[in-house]
Motif scaffolding. Structure first.
Motif, PDB file in Angstrom:
ATOM      1  N   HIS A 110      30.275  42.674  76.695  1.00 60.19           N
ATOM      2  CA  HIS A 110      29.553  42.660  75.415  1.00 60.19           C
ATOM      3  C   HIS A 110      28.057  42.722  75.730  1.00 60.19           C
ATOM      4  O   HIS A 110      27.408  41.688  75.896  1.00 60.19           O
ATOM      5  CB  HIS A 110      29.865  41.373  74.647  1.00 60.19           C
ATOM      6  CG  HIS A 110      31.326  41.117  74.413  1.00 60.19           C
ATOM      7  ND1 HIS A 110      32.046  41.745  73.421  1.00 60.19           N
ATOM      8  CD2 HIS A 110      32.208  40.304  75.044  1.00 60.19           C
ATOM      9  CE1 HIS A 110      33.308  41.315  73.453  1.00 60.19           C
ATOM     10  NE2 HIS A 110      33.434  40.442  74.429  1.00 60.19           N
ATOM     11  N   LEU A 111      27.531  43.937  75.835  1.00 58.59           N
ATOM     12  CA  LEU A 111      26.122  44.106  76.199  1.00 58.59           C
ATOM     13  C   LEU A 111      25.200  43.523  75.126  1.00 58.59           C
ATOM     14  O   LEU A 111      24.191  42.894  75.442  1.00 58.59           O
ATOM     15  CB  LEU A 111      25.815  45.596  76.387  1.00 58.59           C
ATOM     16  CG  LEU A 111      26.489  46.276  77.585  1.00 58.59           C
ATOM     17  CD1 LEU A 111      26.528  47.785  77.385  1.00 58.59           C
ATOM     18  CD2 LEU A 111      25.772  45.926  78.885  1.00 58.59           C
ATOM     19  N   ASP A 112      25.544  43.757  73.872  1.00 59.09           N
ATOM     20  CA  ASP A 112      24.713  43.266  72.767  1.00 59.09           C
ATOM     21  C   ASP A 112      24.629  41.741  72.789  1.00 59.09           C
ATOM     22  O   ASP A 112      23.565  41.146  72.663  1.00 59.09           O
ATOM     23  CB  ASP A 112      25.264  43.770  71.421  1.00 59.09           C
ATOM     24  CG  ASP A 112      26.778  43.592  71.283  1.00 59.09           C
ATOM     25  OD1 ASP A 112      27.457  43.324  72.295  1.00 59.09           O
ATOM     26  OD2 ASP A 112      27.293  43.719  70.158  1.00 59.09           O
ATOM     27  N   MET A 113      25.789  41.097  72.983  1.00 58.41           N
ATOM     28  CA  MET A 113      25.818  39.640  73.012  1.00 58.41           C
ATOM     29  C   MET A 113      25.082  39.108  74.239  1.00 58.41           C
ATOM     30  O   MET A 113      24.468  38.042  74.193  1.00 58.41           O
ATOM     31  CB  MET A 113      27.273  39.143  73.009  1.00 58.41           C
ATOM     32  CG  MET A 113      27.912  39.227  71.626  1.00 58.41           C
ATOM     33  SD  MET A 113      29.725  39.336  71.690  1.00 58.41           S
ATOM     34  CE  MET A 113      30.134  37.717  72.295  1.00 58.41           C
TER      35      MET A 113
ATOM     36  N   VAL B 290      33.288  49.287  79.646  1.00 56.41           N
ATOM     37  CA  VAL B 290      33.813  49.356  78.280  1.00 56.41           C
ATOM     38  C   VAL B 290      33.080  48.303  77.459  1.00 56.41           C
ATOM     39  O   VAL B 290      33.168  47.100  77.743  1.00 56.41           O
ATOM     40  CB  VAL B 290      35.335  49.097  78.230  1.00 56.41           C
ATOM     41  CG1 VAL B 290      35.829  49.181  76.788  1.00 56.41           C
ATOM     42  CG2 VAL B 290      36.073  50.091  79.115  1.00 56.41           C
ATOM     43  N   GLN B 291      32.322  48.776  76.480  1.00 57.10           N
ATOM     44  CA  GLN B 291      31.571  47.905  75.570  1.00 57.10           C
ATOM     45  C   GLN B 291      32.489  47.568  74.390  1.00 57.10           C
ATOM     46  O   GLN B 291      32.991  48.451  73.703  1.00 57.10           O
ATOM     47  CB  GLN B 291      30.301  48.629  75.119  1.00 57.10           C
ATOM     48  CG  GLN B 291      29.683  48.124  73.844  1.00 57.10           C
ATOM     49  CD  GLN B 291      29.193  46.665  73.932  1.00 57.10           C
ATOM     50  OE1 GLN B 291      28.781  46.193  74.987  1.00 57.10           O
ATOM     51  NE2 GLN B 291      29.254  45.961  72.811  1.00 57.10           N
TER      52      GLN B 291
ATOM     53  N   THR C   9      34.102  41.430  83.094  1.00 51.95           N
ATOM     54  CA  THR C   9      33.202  40.276  83.031  1.00 51.95           C
ATOM     55  C   THR C   9      33.461  39.406  81.802  1.00 51.95           C
ATOM     56  O   THR C   9      33.375  38.194  81.880  1.00 51.95           O
ATOM     57  CB  THR C   9      31.730  40.722  82.961  1.00 51.95           C
ATOM     58  OG1 THR C   9      31.570  41.642  81.887  1.00 51.95           O
ATOM     59  CG2 THR C   9      31.300  41.334  84.278  1.00 51.95           C
ATOM     60  N   ASP C  10      33.710  40.033  80.645  1.00 52.24           N
ATOM     61  CA  ASP C  10      33.621  39.353  79.348  1.00 52.24           C
ATOM     62  C   ASP C  10      32.209  38.767  79.186  1.00 52.24           C
ATOM     63  O   ASP C  10      32.032  37.727  78.572  1.00 52.24           O
ATOM     64  CB  ASP C  10      34.690  38.278  79.161  1.00 52.24           C
ATOM     65  CG  ASP C  10      34.921  37.950  77.686  1.00 52.24           C
ATOM     66  OD1 ASP C  10      34.555  38.774  76.831  1.00 52.24           O
ATOM     67  OD2 ASP C  10      35.462  36.865  77.389  1.00 52.24           O
ATOM     68  N   ALA C  11      31.228  39.447  79.776  1.00 56.87           N
ATOM     69  CA  ALA C  11      29.838  38.979  79.695  1.00 56.87           C
ATOM     70  C   ALA C  11      29.413  38.868  78.235  1.00 56.87           C
ATOM     71  O   ALA C  11      29.842  39.670  77.412  1.00 56.87           O
ATOM     72  CB  ALA C  11      28.923  39.968  80.427  1.00 56.87           C
TER      73      ALA C  11
ATOM     74  N   PRO D 137      24.063  33.275  82.997  1.00 57.64           N
ATOM     75  CA  PRO D 137      24.622  34.389  82.211  1.00 57.64           C
ATOM     76  C   PRO D 137      25.357  35.394  83.098  1.00 57.64           C
ATOM     77  O   PRO D 137      25.004  35.588  84.261  1.00 57.64           O
ATOM     78  CB  PRO D 137      23.394  35.023  81.558  1.00 57.64           C
ATOM     79  CG  PRO D 137      22.211  34.516  82.296  1.00 57.64           C
ATOM     80  CD  PRO D 137      22.591  33.246  82.991  1.00 57.64           C
ATOM     81  N   ASN D 138      26.353  36.019  82.530  1.00 54.04           N
ATOM     82  CA  ASN D 138      27.159  37.002  83.254  1.00 54.04           C
ATOM     83  C   ASN D 138      26.748  38.412  82.819  1.00 54.04           C
ATOM     84  O   ASN D 138      26.242  38.601  81.708  1.00 54.04           O
ATOM     85  CB  ASN D 138      28.643  36.765  82.923  1.00 54.04           C
ATOM     86  CG  ASN D 138      29.579  37.392  83.928  1.00 54.04           C
ATOM     87  OD1 ASN D 138      29.151  37.946  84.940  1.00 54.04           O
ATOM     88  ND2 ASN D 138      30.873  37.297  83.650  1.00 54.04           N
ATOM     89  N   ALA D 139      26.972  39.380  83.678  1.00 52.87           N
ATOM     90  CA  ALA D 139      26.754  40.793  83.345  1.00 52.87           C
ATOM     91  C   ALA D 139      27.536  41.634  84.348  1.00 52.87           C
ATOM     92  O   ALA D 139      27.936  41.138  85.413  1.00 52.87           O
ATOM     93  CB  ALA D 139      25.276  41.150  83.364  1.00 52.87           C
TER      94      ALA D 139
END
Ligand SMILES: [Zn+2]
Length: 290
Positions: free
Chosen positions: A32-35, A66-67, A236-238, A250-252
């Protein structure tokens, strides 16, 4: 002078250092890049951007991702990002914990279905069941939404990306009663070896997150051992579930090497071979990216 609490708060917004890059590239099956950007901002961290996160991932050997959307707005955003960046594919859905709170579920599902038709939207998710965060009163709406997402995935020939929290048996029950789509991915797989074996038998893919690196995750590592190379994914479920030794930061996607190395060690397979298998699985069930 800063207290321990203040220092911890600062670290919550501070990305860990980049790990050694992978020789054979993999993709992040769920992020989740936005989150992640807003999570780091809220934690007082230095500005990160969607672009910088994708670039950092590519440098670490995570050259595709995959976003994943969790509501109509973030699903739209995910589809737009995938349409303009060849490193990104999108998944769209109403999150199982949000579905019971949506004012007009039918209207929201119609919006998801419209997005599902886009060529770079390859997944319907995350959808599924969560009895951990959703109480009895929300379960019926959650299941209705899950069933509707399964139907959308089948109508559009897209992968179904499942969020399953404390709901293993119910997830299988609903999939059986609806009939599963051709591709089912269990995101952030959280079952034991027996549940993994059951999912493998059904042909589902199991996506492992940073949790496999946690000391307490022995059962999950047994599940990873039971998952054949043809059915394994990594994610990741980042911004959540940061792999060790950086839990709490934070994860990425650029941290995927930590998780995939732990998976290779757990499974007793060569790292490059595992990365090649994960990439091939992604290209087969979600891709191609380019
Ligand atoms: Zn997620």
């Amino acid at each position: 002078m800063s207290t321990r609490k203040e220092r911890a708060a600062r670290r919550a917004g501070e990305f860990p250092p980049p790990p050694e890059p992978l020789a054979v590239p993999v993709f992040d099956s769920h992020t989740h890049l936005d989150m992640t950007v807003s999570f780091v901002e809220d934690a007082g961290g230095a500005g990160s951007s969607v672009e910088s996160l994708i670039d950092a991932a590519a440098k670490a050997g995570v050259d595709r991702l995959v976003q994943v959307g969790v509501d109509v707005a973030s699903s739209k955003w995910s589809a737009e990002l995938a349409a303009r960046d060849e490193r990104v594919l999108a998944a769209v859905a109403l999150h199982p914990n949000d579905a019971p709170r949506v004012a007009d579920l039918d209207e929201a599902l119609r919006a998801i279905e419209a997005l599902a038709a886009q060529p770079r939207v390859r997944g319907i998710g995350e959808t599924g069941l969560d009895t951990f965060r959703t109480g009895e009163d929300g379960r019926a709406a959650q299941e209705t939404s899950f069933r509707a997402h399964i139907a959308i995935a089948k109508r559009h020939g897209k992968a179904l990306i499942i969020h399953d929290r404390d709901a293993h048996a119910d997830v299988l029950r609903v999939l059986d009663s609806e009939g599963a789509p051709e591709t089912v991915i269990l995101h952030c797989f959280s079952g034991d070896a027996d549940f993994a074996a059951e999912c493998v038998r059904r042909g589902y893919l199991l996506s492992f997150a940073g949790v496999v690196t946690f000391g307490s995750a022995g059962q999950l590592r047994e599940a990873a051992v039971r998952t054949p190379l043809e059915q394994i994914l990594v994610e990741t479920d980042a911004p959540y579930l940061t792999p060790m030794p950086y839990r709490g930061r934070p994860n990425a996607s650029y941290l995927i090497p930590l998780t995939v190395r732990a998976l290779a060690e757990t499974k007793g397979v060569d790292l490059d071979e595992l990365c090649a298998a994960i990439s091939a699985n992604g290209e087969r069930v979600l891709g191609p990216w380019r």
